[in-house]
Design a protein around this motif. Structure first.
Motif, PDB file in Angstrom:
ATOM      1  N   VAL A 151     -31.034   6.394  30.998  1.00  0.00           N
ATOM      2  CA  VAL A 151     -31.312   7.748  30.509  1.00  0.00           C
ATOM      3  C   VAL A 151     -30.146   8.247  29.660  1.00  0.00           C
ATOM      4  O   VAL A 151     -30.343   8.795  28.569  1.00  0.00           O
ATOM      5  CB  VAL A 151     -31.621   8.711  31.679  1.00  0.00           C
ATOM      6  N   GLY A 152     -28.932   8.028  30.121  1.00  0.00           N
ATOM      7  CA  GLY A 152     -27.750   8.455  29.371  1.00  0.00           C
ATOM      8  C   GLY A 152     -27.623   7.755  28.032  1.00  0.00           C
ATOM      9  O   GLY A 152     -27.242   8.364  27.028  1.00  0.00           O
ATOM     10  N   THR A 153     -27.953   6.475  28.002  1.00  0.00           N
ATOM     11  CA  THR A 153     -27.893   5.714  26.754  1.00  0.00           C
ATOM     12  C   THR A 153     -28.937   6.209  25.760  1.00  0.00           C
ATOM     13  O   THR A 153     -28.647   6.367  24.569  1.00  0.00           O
ATOM     14  CB  THR A 153     -28.083   4.205  27.031  1.00  0.00           C
ATOM     15  N   VAL A 154     -30.135   6.492  26.240  1.00  0.00           N
ATOM     16  CA  VAL A 154     -31.189   7.021  25.366  1.00  0.00           C
ATOM     17  C   VAL A 154     -30.779   8.409  24.852  1.00  0.00           C
ATOM     18  O   VAL A 154     -30.933   8.710  23.664  1.00  0.00           O
ATOM     19  CB  VAL A 154     -32.554   7.063  26.096  1.00  0.00           C
ATOM     20  N   GLU A 155     -30.217   9.241  25.732  1.00  0.00           N
ATOM     21  CA  GLU A 155     -29.722  10.564  25.308  1.00  0.00           C
ATOM     22  C   GLU A 155     -28.672  10.417  24.213  1.00  0.00           C
ATOM     23  O   GLU A 155     -28.732  11.092  23.189  1.00  0.00           O
ATOM     24  CB  GLU A 155     -29.067  11.297  26.492  1.00  0.00           C
ATOM     25  N   TRP A 156     -27.710   9.536  24.443  1.00  0.00           N
ATOM     26  CA  TRP A 156     -26.644   9.307  23.467  1.00  0.00           C
ATOM     27  C   TRP A 156     -27.238   8.885  22.122  1.00  0.00           C
ATOM     28  O   TRP A 156     -26.832   9.366  21.074  1.00  0.00           O
ATOM     29  CB  TRP A 156     -25.685   8.228  23.989  1.00  0.00           C
ATOM     30  N   TRP A 157     -28.216   7.975  22.182  1.00  0.00           N
ATOM     31  CA  TRP A 157     -28.833   7.445  20.970  1.00  0.00           C
ATOM     32  C   TRP A 157     -29.473   8.563  20.148  1.00  0.00           C
ATOM     33  O   TRP A 157     -29.282   8.648  18.932  1.00  0.00           O
ATOM     34  CB  TRP A 157     -29.848   6.381  21.374  1.00  0.00           C
ATOM     35  N   PHE A 158     -30.205   9.441  20.825  1.00  0.00           N
ATOM     36  CA  PHE A 158     -30.861  10.540  20.110  1.00  0.00           C
ATOM     37  C   PHE A 158     -29.867  11.595  19.641  1.00  0.00           C
ATOM     38  O   PHE A 158     -29.941  12.071  18.516  1.00  0.00           O
ATOM     39  CB  PHE A 158     -31.935  11.194  20.981  1.00  0.00           C
ATOM     40  N   LYS A 159     -28.938  11.980  20.512  1.00  0.00           N
ATOM     41  CA  LYS A 159     -27.979  13.032  20.153  1.00  0.00           C
ATOM     42  C   LYS A 159     -27.095  12.636  18.982  1.00  0.00           C
ATOM     43  O   LYS A 159     -26.564  13.480  18.276  1.00  0.00           O
ATOM     44  CB  LYS A 159     -27.117  13.413  21.356  1.00  0.00           C
TER      45      LYS A 159
END
Length: 182
Positions: A151-159
């Motif tokens: 989840v954190g990696t996906v968040e980082w990717w989008f942000k």
């Protein structure tokens, strides 16, 4: 099975798109049904025909994406993590506005929680603590660790505006999962 009228589908898609666009511009609490109706170019009554209120609309949008991700997991169940992640990251990329808005918005912590629950639920069958490198570790700790990492990696990717192609994200997160859960 009854066929849904194309006009209904078109209206619902316009409404969902309008909410997502508005959430990328301002907080969910600031959005009104009239804002949604104006953006979607539909009557307020059309929104109320399909949804109780804006919260019901958001809940249904979140559930739709969570269910789509769950179906993608089931279709990828025989694949390696790396191969399965291609399917997810392509879906994320295709639905960029929704995911980037949900993960960046302070108005939608419920989405992040539902997303984490889904990841944990989907990885649960993959965790073996009876032997190998994870022997003796807590299954719950492993699941929370890797679920939060995904989840954190996906968040980082989008942000960060998707600084790496979806294929690279899938390969690298998949390699990490394959390395640690196989």
């Amino acid at each position: 099975m009854s066929k849904v009228d194309r006009r209904i589908t078109k209206s619902q898609e316009a409404i969902k798109k309008a909410v997502t666009e508005l959430m990328s511009e301002k907080g969910f609490d600031e959005i009104t049904i009239q804002d949604i109706a104006d953006r979607a170019d539909v009557n307020r009554g059309t929104i109320y025909l399909h949804y109780t209120d804006k919260y019901d609309l958001l809940d249904k949008m979140i559930e739709e994406h969570i269910n789509n991700l769950r179906e993608l997991c089931q279709s990828a169940s025989e694949m390696t993590f790396q191969e399965g992640n291609y399917v997810w990251f392509e879906y994320f990329e295709h639905n960029y506005l929704f995911f980037s808005t949900m993960l960046a918005s302070k108005g939608a912590p419920y989405f992040r929680s539902r997303f984490l629950d889904l990841v944990v639920e989907e990885y649960k069958p993959e965790v073996d603590t009876s032997e190998g490198k994870n022997q003796g570790l807590s299954e719950d700790v492993i699941l929370q660790f890797f679920g939060s990492a995904i989840v954190g990696t996906v968040e980082w990717w989008f942000k960060n505006g998707m600084p790496l192609p979806s294929r690279v994200m899938a390969e690298q997160t998949g390699a990490l999962l394959d390395r640690n859960l196989d």
